[in-house]
Design a protein around this motif. Structure first.
Motif: not given
Length: 333
Positions: A180, A217, A220-221, A310
């Motif tokens: 990432l 993050y 995004l996660v 990713c």
């Protein structure tokens, strides 16, 4: 007569700072906040926790990046750094942030600087749905050098006991490590950075790169999970880089081969490595080198992860006692 102000502590300045940051703090209030900033302690309702949930807490700071931010008066970003670093630290165990508390210490309080930092803290908290529940500002002449500021914070989040990361029993040889992308050096390696830039005239782009706020993050996660890319483990790439942080989430008997060249190392890392002359092993322990978090996933999910931004940066492999847990292969230069 010798007053408290004569000794270097200005209570009125402290009160002014509190007044300036009040609206920022209030903007992070959630339904669970019973009593927020301004009292001796913040109150947060825990009625909704229920069985099967655990509290997760972490404390961290911004380190010597604060000194560099002070040179260029980029204080707002320091607040973002602080919160997002802590969010990422509890994210690796699967926790969602609930509330945050900050601590700002300095030799002489400047209300506008404190307000700018807390403004950044509040912005990051709002974006994460996290309440800024309280904090402390300490003026300590004689302890800190004139102009120095230290910034730290504590976060508390909630996770489900049966969904915690890392899932050590699920990891296997052949699993993929995906990266990432970081937003810059985040909050690590700044003692070396500050030494490297001494006597150099930095471009605006370089300053922006060095002081880019630490990325959270969490969004995004969440996106990866929503698209079916469920990590087996997450490693926040902080001090020690990929080399020291990935082993923290691996079971015994497993290590990782990191494929240098699988991603493009961005500025300012390329310039910093060139100025320092350090080798790859040192560079990848000092800085994140463009990867701010690593996720370990099942091989069948690699293509989808790449489509979501990713890329694969390595592979899980078996190791025996005494072998390196993280091996760098290839070249990024």
């Amino acid at each position: 007569m010798i007053t408290y102000r004569d000794s270097g502590v200005d209570i009125d300045a402290g009160n002014r700072a509190v007044a300036l940051l009040a609206s920022s703090v209030a903007s992070t209030r959630t339904d669970q906040v019973l009593v927020g900033g301004g009292g001796f302690g913040g109150l947060y309702a825990a009625d909704g926790l229920g069985p099967g949930k655990v509290l997760v807490a972490s404390t961290d700071g911004v380190g010597t990046k604060a000194e560099l931010a002070g040179r260029y008066e980029r204080w707002h970003g320091v607040g973002l750094d602080l919160v997002n670093h802590c969010i990422n630290d509890i994210l690796v165990v699967g926790a969602e942030p609930m509330f945050f508390l900050d601590y700002i210490a300095t030799s002489q309080l400047v209300a506008e600087v404190v307000a700018a930092i807390v403004g950044g803290v509040a912005e990051a908290c709002r974006e994460a749905g996290c309440a800024l529940l309280g904090g402390e500002t300490a003026e300590m002449p004689g302890v800190y050098m004139p102009g120095a500021i230290d910034v730290a914070g504590t976060i508390v989040g909630m996770a489900y006991r049966d969904r915690l990361w890392p899932r050590l029993d699920e990891m296997r040889e052949g699993d993929l490590v995906v990266g990432l992308a970081s937003s810059g050096p985040h909050t690590n390696g700044y003692s070396l950075i500050r030494r490297l830039i001494e006597g150099r005239e930095l471009s605006r782009a370089m300053v922006d790169g060095l002081l880019a706020p630490h990325r959270s993050y969490l969004p995004l996660v969440r996106s990866l999970q929503a698209e079916g890319v469920e990590p087996k483990a997450l490693a926040h790439v902080t001090g020690g880089g990929l080399i020291d942080n990935i082993p923290r989430v691996l079971p015994s008997g497993l290590g990782v081969t990191v494929e240098l060249g699988a991603w493009q190392v961005p500025e300012p890392f390329v310039t910093l490595v060139g100025w320092s002359g350090i080798d790859d092993a040192e560079a990848f322990r000092t800085w994140n080198m463009g990867i701010g978090m690593a996720a370990i996933i099942d091989p069948c999910l690699g293509q989808r992860a790449a489509e979501l931004g990713c890329p694969r940066i390595g592979t899980v492999a078996s190791v025996v006692d005494g072998e390196e847990r993280v091996v760098l292969t290839g070249s990024w230069r």
